[in-house]
Design an enzyme around this catalytic site. Structure first.
Site, short mmCIF file in Angstrom:
data_model
loop_
_atom_site.label_atom_id
_atom_site.label_comp_id
_atom_site.label_asym_id
_atom_site.label_seq_id
_atom_site.Cartn_x
_atom_site.Cartn_y
_atom_site.Cartn_z
N ASP A 199 -8.47 -12.93 1.38
CA ASP A 199 -8.14 -11.53 1.15
C ASP A 199 -7.52 -11.32 -0.22
O ASP A 199 -7.09 -12.26 -0.90
CB ASP A 199 -7.12 -11.05 2.20
CG ASP A 199 -7.76 -10.86 3.57
OD1 ASP A 199 -8.98 -10.79 3.64
OD2 ASP A 199 -7.01 -10.77 4.56
N LYS A 213 -9.94 -6.15 0.70
CA LYS A 213 -10.13 -4.71 0.72
C LYS A 213 -9.12 -4.06 -0.23
O LYS A 213 -7.96 -4.46 -0.28
CB LYS A 213 -9.93 -4.16 2.14
CG LYS A 213 -10.89 -4.76 3.16
CD LYS A 213 -10.59 -4.24 4.54
CE LYS A 213 -11.57 -4.78 5.56
NZ LYS A 213 -11.50 -6.24 5.71
N MET A 227 1.59 -1.37 3.63
CA MET A 227 0.53 -0.53 3.06
C MET A 227 0.96 0.94 3.00
O MET A 227 0.18 1.85 3.25
CB MET A 227 -0.77 -0.66 3.87
CG MET A 227 -1.30 -2.10 3.93
SD MET A 227 -2.57 -2.35 5.18
CE MET A 227 -1.60 -2.27 6.71
#
Length: 462
Positions: A249, A271, A384
């Protein structure tokens, strides 16, 4: 290389030890573990050393050393505090071409004792040839940390079943079979203490290998922690070194990724905001496909794979496909970043509970139980949450948290680039803009943030 590393079979062989004190006793313990028959000579002999001699079915002589004691010995060690006696032992042993070690005197030795890592039948010797024994011991400590204690059980299982495997498989296929055993689900179960299950799986696989080799595919779902490679678990590091291919990741730091086996294939599946390089369903299927090719697949995720890491979805698909897997937890960002920033997640005077919350916007909105979150005495950690920071702070104030509630952003926590920006619910959104805070960034809200200046120990680089 001045000293050739060798492994002596000392079982029931007479080993002469000159000396009766603490140093001699330490050497005797090693010889006894190797099965040697101890012969000890010294005017004074410690109680423990006498017992070691007795247990080894050897003999001791409360006497000063003379060359006649060398008769019949196969290995000689001098461990006295008398330099002249040690020199005499070395001279006499060399004259009879007997291997001799004089403790702390490399020039008088024909062999030296390495620093030893022992796991049952497995032993590793690290030698500096007497040049730097402390350095050898430091290297030994590193090996001790890397090797699972379960390696001993794995070696013992292999020893127990070696003849059975030999009877079933031809020589050309035995090596591949043992490679599969030592790097696959059998090893994982045995090292986890499930020796019976591991043995059963080995025997079942052995029958299948009679006809054709097993593909041996497996998936390792590993938490890479928040960034600092020192925070990896030993088990994570071992599996990272076994993998044939790694899917990683964006949140996996370069320093952690560098610890993956160098010849492993690397596939980036991270991502980014408003950009998904590989859809989650495709990642799930890729893990299955690679394992079915017989590969050991490492799914390396930042933090902990089961805390906002979608690891549960991936393992669900892998289990559904019948692929063997292992899961290794990692230190989650909330724990690692807060610790490095000097912000305890709980504190008797500030917070008696902590909540981990995803701050990821879905279709431009952030729907959360704000009333439950906006209560005193708890710490809120938003993953996030950088994009939705204004919404988070506004909603918490709207639902009752005081505007001056301390709040912090931790950018690239635990890495060399870590930054901590501290404010409150009213000021933090603008501070994020002014300080140009970038992801990955963790948001912590609550009274514990006020302890940052007092408790932080990791120096920010900016």
């Amino acid at each position: 290389m001045r000293y050739l590393p060798l492994a002596f079979d000392l079982k029931d062989r007479p080993c002469l030890l000159i000396g009766g004190g603490a140093i001699a006793t330490r050497k005797a313990r090693l010889l006894h573990r190797a099965g040697a028959r101890l012969v000890v000579v010294s005017p004074e002999i410690s109680g423990e050393l006498r017992q070691l001699v007795k247990d080894s079915k050897g003999e001791y002589f409360e006497s000063r050393y003379h060359a006649d004691f060398l008769d019949g010995a196969e290995l000689v060690i001098a461990a006295t505090e008398d330099g002249q006696v040690n020199a005499d032992v070395s001279r006499d042993a060399r004259a009879q071409r007997l291997p001799v070690n004089v403790v702390d005197s490399p020039a008088l030795c024909t062999f030296t004792f390495p620093a030893i890592v022992e796991r049952g039948p497995i032993s590793i010797g690290i030698s500096s040839g007497g040049a730097a024994p402390v350095l050898a011991r430091r290297i030994r400590a590193q090996f001790e940390a890397l090797l699972s204690p379960g390696i001993a059980s794995l070696a013992e299982l292999a020893e127990r079943l070696r003849d059975r495997v030999k009877a079933v498989l031809p020589e050309a296929r035995r090596k591949d079979f043992w490679e599969w055993v030592f790097s696959g689900p059998v090893a994982g179960k045995v090292e986890a203490g499930k020796v019976g299950e591991g043995e059963a799986e080995l025997l079942q696989a052995l029958e299948q290998w009679r006809g054709s080799p097993m593909p041996g595919g497996e998936v390792y779902l590993v938490g890479g922690g928040p960034g600092d490679p020192d925070l990896l678990t030993f088990r994570a590091l071992r599996l990272m070194q076994q993998a044939d291919v790694v899917l990683y990741d964006r949140l996996v730091s370069t320093e952690v990724l560098d610890l993956v086996r160098r010849d492993a294939d690397r596939i980036y599946v991270g991502k980014k905001k408003e950009f998904h390089s590989v859809p989650q369903d495709d990642i799930n299927q890729l893990l299955v496909d690679l394992a079915r090719e017989g590969k050991k697949v490492l799914r390396l995720k930042g933090g902990d794979p089961f805390i906002f890491g979608r690891g549960g979805e991936e393992i669900d698909r892998i289990a559904e496909a019948g692929i063997p897997f292992q899961v290794v937890p990692g230190i989650t960002a909330a724990s690692g970043c807060s610790t490095y920033a000097g912000i305890p997640l709980t504190h008797r005077d500030h917070a008696q509970s902590v909540r981990f919350i995803t701050g990821h916007l879905k279709e431009g909105e952030l729907v959360l139980p704000w009333k439950e979150l906006a209560v005193p005495g708890q710490t809120l950690v938003f993953y996030m949450g950088l994009t939705g920071l204004s919404t988070i702070c506004g909603q918490l104030m709207m639902h009752g948290l005081p505007p001056k509630t301390p709040a912090a952003l931790i950018e690239k926590g635990t890495t060399r680039e870590q930054r901590v920006v501290v404010g409150d619910l009213t000021t933090l959104p603008q501070l994020a803009v002014d300080e140009q805070v970038e992801a990955p960034a963790l948001t912590i809200i609550g009274g514990v943030v006020s302890l940052h200046q007092k408790l932080h120990w990791y120096r920010d680089s900016k």
